[in-house]
Write an enzyme that holds these catalytic residues in place. Sequence first.
Site, PDB file in Angstrom:
ATOM      1  N   CYS A  72       0.485  -1.063   0.030  1.00  0.00           N
ATOM      2  CA  CYS A  72       0.287   0.405  -0.003  1.00  0.00           C
ATOM      3  C   CYS A  72       0.707   1.677  -0.080  1.00  0.00           C
ATOM      4  O   CYS A  72       1.159   0.993  -0.585  1.00  0.00           O
ATOM      5  CB  CYS A  72      -0.691  -0.308   1.450  1.00  0.00           C
ATOM      6  SG  CYS A  72      -2.459   0.548   0.937  1.00  0.00           S
TER       7      CYS A  72
ATOM      8  N   HIS B  10      -3.381  -5.335   0.076  1.00  0.00           N
ATOM      9  CA  HIS B  10      -2.810  -5.541   1.716  1.00  0.00           C
ATOM     10  C   HIS B  10      -3.138  -6.691   2.067  1.00  0.00           C
ATOM     11  O   HIS B  10      -4.071  -7.601   2.279  1.00  0.00           O
ATOM     12  CB  HIS B  10      -3.632  -5.664   3.141  1.00  0.00           C
ATOM     13  CG  HIS B  10      -3.098  -3.753   3.531  1.00  0.00           C
ATOM     14  ND1 HIS B  10      -2.918  -2.815   3.985  1.00  0.00           N
ATOM     15  CD2 HIS B  10      -4.883  -2.461   2.489  1.00  0.00           C
ATOM     16  CE1 HIS B  10      -2.517  -1.690   4.030  1.00  0.00           C
ATOM     17  NE2 HIS B  10      -3.082  -2.010   3.126  1.00  0.00           N
TER      18      HIS B  10
ATOM     19  N   GLU C 122      -1.087  -8.815   3.481  1.00  0.00           N
ATOM     20  CA  GLU C 122      -1.023  -9.802   5.109  1.00  0.00           C
ATOM     21  C   GLU C 122      -2.383  -9.712   5.478  1.00  0.00           C
ATOM     22  O   GLU C 122      -2.305 -10.759   6.278  1.00  0.00           O
ATOM     23  CB  GLU C 122      -0.671  -8.631   5.937  1.00  0.00           C
ATOM     24  CG  GLU C 122      -1.092  -7.380   6.142  1.00  0.00           C
ATOM     25  CD  GLU C 122      -1.310  -6.360   5.611  1.00  0.00           C
ATOM     26  OE1 GLU C 122      -1.236  -6.857   4.175  1.00  0.00           O
ATOM     27  OE2 GLU C 122      -1.797  -5.419   5.714  1.00  0.00           O
TER      28      GLU C 122
HETATM   29  N1  GLN Z   1      -1.706   7.078   2.274  1.00  0.00           N
HETATM   30  C1  GLN Z   1      -2.034   6.061   0.739  1.00  0.00           C
HETATM   31  C2  GLN Z   1      -3.415   5.645   0.653  1.00  0.00           C
HETATM   32  O1  GLN Z   1      -4.610   6.383   1.092  1.00  0.00           O
HETATM   33  C3  GLN Z   1      -1.753   4.272   1.692  1.00  0.00           C
HETATM   34  C4  GLN Z   1      -2.878   3.759   2.383  1.00  0.00           C
HETATM   35  C5  GLN Z   1      -2.426   2.635   2.712  1.00  0.00           C
HETATM   36  O2  GLN Z   1      -0.994   2.382   3.279  1.00  0.00           O
HETATM   37  N2  GLN Z   1      -3.602   2.049   3.672  1.00  0.00           N
HETATM   38  O3  GLN Z   1      -3.753   5.440  -0.785  1.00  0.00           O
END
Ligand code: GLN
Length: 543
Positions: free
Chosen positions: A382, A508, A510
Amino acid sequence: MTKHIFITGGVVSSLGKGLTAASVALLLSRRGYRVRLQKLDPYLNVDPGTMSPYQHGEVYVTTDGAETDLDLGHYERFTGIDCFQDSNYTTGRIYSSVISRERKGEYLGKTVQVIPHITDEIKSAIRSLDADDVDIVITEIGGTVGDIESLPFLEAIRQYRQEIGKENGLFIHVTLVPYLKAARELKTKPSQQSVGILRTIGIIPDILVCRCERDLTKEHRDKLALFCNVARDLVIEEKDVDHSIYEVPVDLAKQDVDVYILELLKLHVDRLDLDDWHQMLDRLISPPNGEVEIAVVGKYIGLQDSYKSIYEALTHGGIANGVKVKIRMVESEDIEKSGAKELLSGVAGVLVPGGFGHRGIEGKVAAVQYARESSIPYFGICLGMQCAVMEFARNVCGKERANSAEFDADTEFPVIALMDEQKKITDMGGTMRLGGYACKLADGSISRSVYGKSEVSERHRHRYEFNNEYRDEFTEKGMVFAGLSPDGHLVEIVENAGHPWFVACQFHPEFQSTPLEAHPLFKGFVAAAMKTCSKTPGDEVDS
Ligand code: GLN
């Protein structure tokens, strides 16, 4: 009829109620029962999505896009049973639905009160999990007995069990039996008092699960049974585990807690099959292939719970490869002060997890640069993917001031930009791109090979995305767009041509890793890190 188990906690928070709930669920499901789990949290946020990880730990995201308590991660990892929107209710969510119904006139003419309106709403949240294909629902009540804010939940479960009867519902109270060094004794009084508070509310626990550092003796068990009004066999010891949280179900099974539960609920006791779990534990506790050290570079490193699923998924990657994964937790702001080489040298892989906000970003970008230039396996998740794109833009494509629009709205090179669908959104709660979306994998990519298939579904939680204006230019410079949304529009995974293992994803992974089945990307990442370790000193990665 669906049966119910309610789990409360006493004396202190952080007792591991979630692990107890997950362990009991695993045991019951391995005895052939179809189980679902649910957590009721007494705080006023509608969900934990608006809380800092420092307040609450990680926000766990379900396939259907619920932002939930991290205990749901334990539930899914232990049992493989999916959680959904109905698996986590907070006081905020309960009240907001009651208040919106009041505004619509649904209680017209009545005074709307905690009892019965709030408690009825809580009971209908519990009942919402009842179904023909669900034998047992396990509901964990967050917080500690005695807290003002958990009272409506405790009243609701008291009423619920009263309505369904003893044979269809039971109470498990998880409590602390502390060891006092000076007295060289385990103390049962805090548990007696906690059960005393429950009793004033009308709840008498059927089973007492005692968290302790040392063995409970016969005398302790007798005392707890007597003062807490629990059958002696139903005083269960849950001692600190030696190696891993995945030992908890085995310890509970040794005391037949699942058998007692099934007997109390008048359910048939079938064989318990935990063979694969035992094999997994053996590999975890005595890994045949030694150790590998991986750095996790984040900004909430001080709190273990902030990256819970990441740490667990790395452990799973280790189990799958027969290696112990040692995690070097690196504060990204420290990299800004001391340099990446200083803090990352010697690690066999670098992982940058998700996050929000500008603090520590430059340290994360420096970590990406270090991994890319030193040919150390890099895994970006992310925000970790967005940092990889920023680093590539700056150091490979010569766009020195490239940035994400999240951190610099006026940047000349917004290589990471706000998603179109996010532009009109003003509310902060529950409005990110959330939950499971499909991703198509490019032939010949690392991702395609570790997944072993061409399309996957992964969970998301973000507002920003790769800015497609830069796709052609970055492709020319060696960035591989290894994963895309099925319409080809959204970049889901980037890799780096020529690097041994550089995978950065917008989602994600994970959240879908379990100890019995490590997520393919974590398994592949740990395998690549092991290769880094096995290189001869002449190949030193930080040379
Ligand atoms: N802040 C970034 C976004 O909103 C990444 C979000 C995250 O890592 N969950 O796209």
